[in-house]
Design an enzyme around this catalytic site. Structure first.
Site, PDB file in Angstrom:
ATOM      1  N   ASP A   7       0.880  -1.159   0.000  1.00  0.00           N
ATOM      2  CA  ASP A   7       0.000   0.000   0.000  1.00  0.00           C
ATOM      3  C   ASP A   7       0.924   1.216   0.000  1.00  0.00           C
ATOM      4  OD1 ASP A   7      -2.541   1.376   0.235  1.00  0.00           O
ATOM      5  OD2 ASP A   7      -1.985   1.799   2.305  1.00  0.00           O
ATOM      6  N   ASP A   9      -0.088   5.154   0.758  1.00  0.00           N
ATOM      7  CA  ASP A   9      -0.339   6.270   1.668  1.00  0.00           C
ATOM      8  C   ASP A   9      -0.451   5.814   3.112  1.00  0.00           C
ATOM      9  OD1 ASP A   9      -0.398   8.097  -0.516  1.00  0.00           O
ATOM     10  OD2 ASP A   9      -2.414   7.403  -0.977  1.00  0.00           O
TER      11      ASP A   9
END
Length: 170
Positions: A7, A9
């Site tokens: 992932d 952010d």
């Protein structure tokens, strides 16, 4: 070979790249500071609360740059990378990605942020495969403010990863 999905952010980077890009648009004067910044913050709060209207957000978020000539928007994106994102690339995150690459893992970056913002970030990490929200374009190749295909958002991330993996396997 192992599969490693990252992932972006708040995971590989300690900021939200989409929200930061919006703030940068305000900072450089491409978006009205008070009104646009406040609306960007509202969308970010909706995202964090799990209530984000993604199509509305994509239309809003791209409105600051999509009407400009593409070369100008790309140059500003590069400036964003240099001024905002490169300082957010933590050595330990770069080392983590590199360890997985050295181990021969198949690596992908999976994010709900759009590909315009995230492609150079994936490149900075040396991640070849990016699964991000694809932005719609018109016949002339101009960004429209819409989403193209299934967005890599919520359950769409699973669908997009599965489709990508199918393509990797052949």
């Amino acid at each position: 070979m192992n599969l490693t999905l990252f992932d972006l952010d708040g995971t590989l980077i300690p900021v939200d790249s989409d929200h930061a890009f919006g703030g940068f648009m305000v900072e450089v004067g491409w978006a009205d500071g008070a009104a646009w910044g406040a609306r960007n913050d509202e969308f970010f709060a909706d995202y964090n609360a799990g209530t984000l209207d993604l199509p509305a957000y994509v239309d809003f978020a791209t409105s600051a740059w999509r009407g400009r000539p593409l070369a100008e928007a790309l140059a500003m994106r590069q400036r964003f990378m240099v001024e905002v994102m490169k300082p957010a690339l933590r050595p330990e995150a770069i080392e983590l990605v590199e360890r997985h690459r050295a181990a021969g893992d198949l690596i992908a970056l999976v994010t709900a942020t759009n590909e315009f913002v995230t492609a150079p970030i994936a490149e900075a990490f040396g991640i070849e495969h990016l699964i991000a929200v694809q932005l719609a374009r018109d016949a002339e190749g101009r960004y429209t403010g819409g989403v193209d295909g299934v967005p890599s958002f919520r359950e769409g991330k699973i669908e997009r990863v599965q489709a990508w993996l199918k393509g990797q396997i052949g």
